[in-house]
Design a protein around this motif. Sequence first.
Motif, PDB file in Angstrom:
ATOM      1  N   THR A  53      40.304  -8.826 -31.591  1.00 21.96           N
ATOM      2  CA  THR A  53      39.253  -7.922 -31.108  1.00 21.96           C
ATOM      3  C   THR A  53      37.902  -8.472 -31.525  1.00 21.96           C
ATOM      4  O   THR A  53      37.697  -8.780 -32.704  1.00 21.96           O
ATOM      5  N   GLY A  57      27.506  -5.229 -30.788  1.00 21.42           N
ATOM      6  CA  GLY A  57      26.568  -4.112 -30.789  1.00 21.42           C
ATOM      7  C   GLY A  57      25.963  -3.922 -29.398  1.00 21.42           C
ATOM      8  O   GLY A  57      25.793  -4.881 -28.648  1.00 21.42           O
ATOM      9  N   ALA A  74      33.629  -9.530 -19.959  1.00 17.96           N
ATOM     10  CA  ALA A  74      35.029  -9.111 -20.168  1.00 17.96           C
ATOM     11  C   ALA A  74      35.946  -9.738 -19.125  1.00 17.96           C
ATOM     12  O   ALA A  74      37.069 -10.138 -19.427  1.00 17.96           O
ATOM     13  N   HIS A  81      39.462  -6.006 -20.164  1.00 14.69           N
ATOM     14  CA  HIS A  81      39.590  -4.715 -20.855  1.00 14.69           C
ATOM     15  C   HIS A  81      38.572  -4.606 -21.980  1.00 14.69           C
ATOM     16  O   HIS A  81      38.309  -5.582 -22.675  1.00 14.69           O
ATOM     17  N   VAL A  82      38.027  -3.418 -22.165  1.00 15.24           N
ATOM     18  CA  VAL A  82      37.140  -3.154 -23.304  1.00 15.24           C
ATOM     19  C   VAL A  82      37.438  -1.755 -23.838  1.00 15.24           C
ATOM     20  O   VAL A  82      38.127  -0.962 -23.185  1.00 15.24           O
ATOM     21  N   ARG A  83      36.938  -1.492 -25.026  1.00 13.18           N
ATOM     22  CA  ARG A  83      36.886  -0.105 -25.493  1.00 13.18           C
ATOM     23  C   ARG A  83      35.611   0.068 -26.307  1.00 13.18           C
ATOM     24  O   ARG A  83      34.988  -0.923 -26.709  1.00 13.18           O
ATOM     25  N   PHE A  84      35.227   1.323 -26.499  1.00 11.74           N
ATOM     26  CA  PHE A  84      34.037   1.609 -27.301  1.00 11.74           C
ATOM     27  C   PHE A  84      34.457   2.302 -28.593  1.00 11.74           C
ATOM     28  O   PHE A  84      35.456   3.016 -28.621  1.00 11.74           O
ATOM     29  N   THR A  85      33.682   2.079 -29.642  1.00  9.34           N
ATOM     30  CA  THR A  85      33.941   2.774 -30.901  1.00  9.34           C
ATOM     31  C   THR A  85      33.065   4.024 -30.965  1.00  9.34           C
ATOM     32  O   THR A  85      32.163   4.201 -30.133  1.00  9.34           O
ATOM     33  N   SER A  88      29.352   3.447 -30.822  1.00 12.15           N
ATOM     34  CA  SER A  88      28.796   2.787 -29.633  1.00 12.15           C
ATOM     35  C   SER A  88      28.838   1.271 -29.692  1.00 12.15           C
ATOM     36  O   SER A  88      28.066   0.597 -29.015  1.00 12.15           O
ATOM     37  N   ASN A  89      29.704   0.710 -30.536  1.00 14.40           N
ATOM     38  CA  ASN A  89      29.969  -0.716 -30.423  1.00 14.40           C
ATOM     39  C   ASN A  89      30.981  -0.899 -29.305  1.00 14.40           C
ATOM     40  O   ASN A  89      31.791  -0.009 -29.031  1.00 14.40           O
ATOM     41  N   GLU A  91      34.200  -3.187 -27.881  1.00 14.05           N
ATOM     42  CA  GLU A  91      35.237  -4.098 -28.365  1.00 14.05           C
ATOM     43  C   GLU A  91      35.921  -4.776 -27.185  1.00 14.05           C
ATOM     44  O   GLU A  91      36.321  -4.108 -26.231  1.00 14.05           O
TER      45      GLU A  91
ATOM     46  N   TRP B  19      17.958  -7.015 -31.660  1.00 15.46           N
ATOM     47  CA  TRP B  19      18.942  -6.019 -31.222  1.00 15.46           C
ATOM     48  C   TRP B  19      18.714  -5.689 -29.740  1.00 15.46           C
ATOM     49  O   TRP B  19      17.561  -5.646 -29.297  1.00 15.46           O
ATOM     50  N   MET B 100      38.784   5.848 -25.720  1.00 19.28           N
ATOM     51  CA  MET B 100      37.671   5.153 -25.059  1.00 19.28           C
ATOM     52  C   MET B 100      38.050   3.762 -24.553  1.00 19.28           C
ATOM     53  O   MET B 100      37.329   2.780 -24.765  1.00 19.28           O
ATOM     54  N   HIS B 101      39.209   3.669 -23.899  1.00 19.12           N
ATOM     55  CA  HIS B 101      39.653   2.411 -23.285  1.00 19.12           C
ATOM     56  C   HIS B 101      39.182   2.363 -21.841  1.00 19.12           C
ATOM     57  O   HIS B 101      39.274   3.365 -21.123  1.00 19.12           O
ATOM     58  N   TYR B 102      38.721   1.177 -21.419  1.00 20.94           N
ATOM     59  CA  TYR B 102      38.269   1.002 -20.034  1.00 20.94           C
ATOM     60  C   TYR B 102      38.719  -0.341 -19.495  1.00 20.94           C
ATOM     61  O   TYR B 102      38.759  -1.328 -20.239  1.00 20.94           O
ATOM     62  N   THR B 103      38.990  -0.385 -18.208  1.00 18.87           N
ATOM     63  CA  THR B 103      39.050  -1.671 -17.517  1.00 18.87           C
ATOM     64  C   THR B 103      37.655  -1.920 -16.958  1.00 18.87           C
ATOM     65  O   THR B 103      36.876  -0.973 -16.737  1.00 18.87           O
ATOM     66  N   THR B 104      37.360  -3.184 -16.690  1.00 20.67           N
ATOM     67  CA  THR B 104      36.052  -3.476 -16.093  1.00 20.67           C
ATOM     68  C   THR B 104      35.965  -2.847 -14.701  1.00 20.67           C
ATOM     69  O   THR B 104      34.893  -2.416 -14.281  1.00 20.67           O
ATOM     70  N   PHE B 124      27.270   5.202 -23.582  1.00 21.79           N
ATOM     71  CA  PHE B 124      28.664   5.107 -24.062  1.00 21.79           C
ATOM     72  C   PHE B 124      28.639   5.129 -25.578  1.00 21.79           C
ATOM     73  O   PHE B 124      28.458   4.110 -26.207  1.00 21.79           O
ATOM     74  N   HIS B 125      28.828   6.221 -26.239  1.00 23.43           N
ATOM     75  CA  HIS B 125      29.047   7.578 -25.732  1.00 23.43           C
ATOM     76  C   HIS B 125      28.118   8.500 -26.489  1.00 23.43           C
ATOM     77  O   HIS B 125      27.528   8.093 -27.492  1.00 23.43           O
ATOM     78  N   ARG B 173      46.284   0.234 -31.681  1.00 20.83           N
ATOM     79  CA  ARG B 173      46.023  -1.070 -32.295  1.00 20.83           C
ATOM     80  C   ARG B 173      46.086  -1.047 -33.812  1.00 20.83           C
ATOM     81  O   ARG B 173      45.796  -2.061 -34.449  1.00 20.83           O
TER      82      ARG B 173
END
Lengths: 356, 415
Positions: A53, A57, A74, A81-85, A88-89, A91, B19, B100-104, B124-125, B173
């Motif tokens: 993973t 930021g 991605a 595939h992605v996910r957010f923490t 708002s990071n 992954e 940033w 909070m899993h996504y496909t593109t 998000f989010h 995971r």
Amino acid sequence: MAEPRRPTESGVPDPMPFMHPVMRKNYGHWAWHDRPRPGVLHHVAESGDEIWTVKAGTQRQMDVFTVRALCDIADKYAEGHVRFTVRSNIEFMVSKKDMVDPLIKALNDGGFPVGGTGNSVSMISHTQGWLHCDIPGTDASGVVKSLMDELYEEFINERMPNRVKITTSCCQINCGGQGDIAINIQHTKPPKINHELVSLQCERPAVVARCPVAAIRPAMVNGKPTLEVDEKKCVCCGACFPPCPPMQINDPEHSKLAIWVGGKHSSTRSRPTFHKLVAAGIPNNAPRWPEAAEIVKNILRAYQKDARAWERMGEWIDRVGWPRFFELTGLPFTKYHLETWRGGRASLNASAHLHF
Amino acid sequence: MAKQMPKTPLLDQLETGPWPSFVTGLKRLAKSDKGYADMMKDLLGQLEHSYETRKGYWKGGTVGVFGYGAGVIPRFSEVADKYPESKEFHTIRIMPPAGMHYTTDLLRKLCDIWERHGSGLIAFHGQSGDIMFQGSTTDNIQPAFDELNELGFDLGGAGAGVRTSVSCVGAARCEQSCYDEAKAMRMSLNAMVDDIHRPSLPYKFKMKFAGCANDCANAIHRADMAIIGTWKDDMQVDQKAFQQIVKERGRKEIIDQVIRMCPTEALSLNDDDTLEVDNKSCVRCMHCLNVCTKALKPGKERGAAILVGGKRTLKIGDQMGTVVVPFMKLENDEDYEGLVELARNMLDFFAENALEHERTGEMIERIGLSNFLEGVGLELDLNMIAAPRSNSYVRMDGWDEEVKKWNARSKSAAE
């Protein structure tokens, strides 16, 4: 007119169709993990499958072009595939080790810092601010951008004693939540009341009931029913402002920032704790808030230098004592640091344990 | 003539530095050739005005979608005379897939919908756990929601109802996951959609789901009902892997950073570098598991503790959630249905007994934990307290009856 479409009350969507296939396959059957480098997690399943993973930021408030840029990365480097923490990071998950470095390069080239894992300073959890909120005293997005610029090196490295969770909040409702360091608006003057509008916009009994110190009472001004505030009792919390917008609490000069430390949600080692006040009266100095940033960096330097491995901010202070914290940070200690809320005496030192 | 970009000297200062900048993103939207470009120009103008005057200029109102009473956050500008194109800038709260899993492909579809009906700005989010689709006109809310809803997404909570939930990455995971967080979250929330969409509670009710005591969902303080994973049997120790860790890191580091940091002194390092664990003293805090991930794992009898009453300051002061169920086994569907039923009982009790604008923790503070337990049908347990009372001013003429109850329960538990 056509019959309006009725909603499908589908609730929370099933994540399985969107989850990386290696995660889906090994769901509930993971064996161990390690961190090969800052910003990268490596998980191994009981089946022997592995997944890497890469955490990056983001600015949280994202335009669709940024979201699509992340999608392009991605698709090209991370199997789509992605996910957010919760902070708002973003992954990116990859099933092969040799996909990690090109992915990191693509993220860095795209302007996204890779980090936020382990004992780093992760992204600051925050709220909307002037961009969208109806009651904000400041712009959390701007405070966060300014601070993360200053803390960038601490995001991409893991060189703190333990993880550092920072939060910001634009009012004392504190949507950002508890943090190792919390930078929150602190109002210092009672609300300014527009008596012409109160009876038109506010449900007065509800506003009276909302005040935590019973400082609001009905009144007549210029023949109009309104509300008045006993300014001696008022603690300037701003709780009356959301239900009654004519009771304006925000003030360009008197809405200040305060900094709190030692909040912790996890039950890891010590019990969870609330953050405690260490600094206040800090100007709400848009667009870069340099005074707040300086105090945050000062606290982080003291923590980084003095805390033992795995001590969170609050645990470090518990061990060395508050006198040492104020000595190391050089912050002034005032009567306003003393708890005055109900049960406040419990925060006093009822022992002969003393630090010199 | 095309609308000019506003001058934003203060916001421009937020475009420098390493940033990612949200201001740069706002400008991309404003400079685009899309239908929302003028709206975003005025939005930038209003935001710059906020930075100049240090004040916000949004007020609420009433905007929603057909059939629902919550989930849209209306925003009307108070300075619409100066910034007319962004006079309406409402947010739609949408519940994301659990974890909070996504496909593109999915993210691109969400972007396309928000380009058609909104501003092109998405968070998000939000701290609520929702995807925040920020910036749409009153007229565009319904068509935007219709498309999102057709794609399988539903509105989140707002106001005095059940709120959108959050679960950690958990079983997807993490080897420390003690139950199926996403399943527990979806089953609970999806049994309460009526209270999400048509809020009529005394105040908000939040649930959050964390797989272990690390509490990556921030549940204990930010949820009225926190479901935090734990285990009941002994932690799993791979002694060979532990010896290897000692070899790699050295005895001093292991003693300083693992053994001595155990909050209940339940650990001891043996002469042969294996680990001795006093599992009766262990409180499942996760520290040693976190720092020795390959060697130490939660036990096999896994489930969750349930804590209630977490909240921030308003009105009686901050509260952490406190234990009301020390251990709920979460293995089969029946176990999960038990969790949903308990959540339902707590919600119903809250709806019937809380005062206006009172949260669950405040209600329990007012009525006392024993009344709450009786009301939701839970048994008293020693894991619910940090310590017994120290104040003697209490009427105890029901003592003998209570002792009988305790003895009967202890006896039936032993059988």
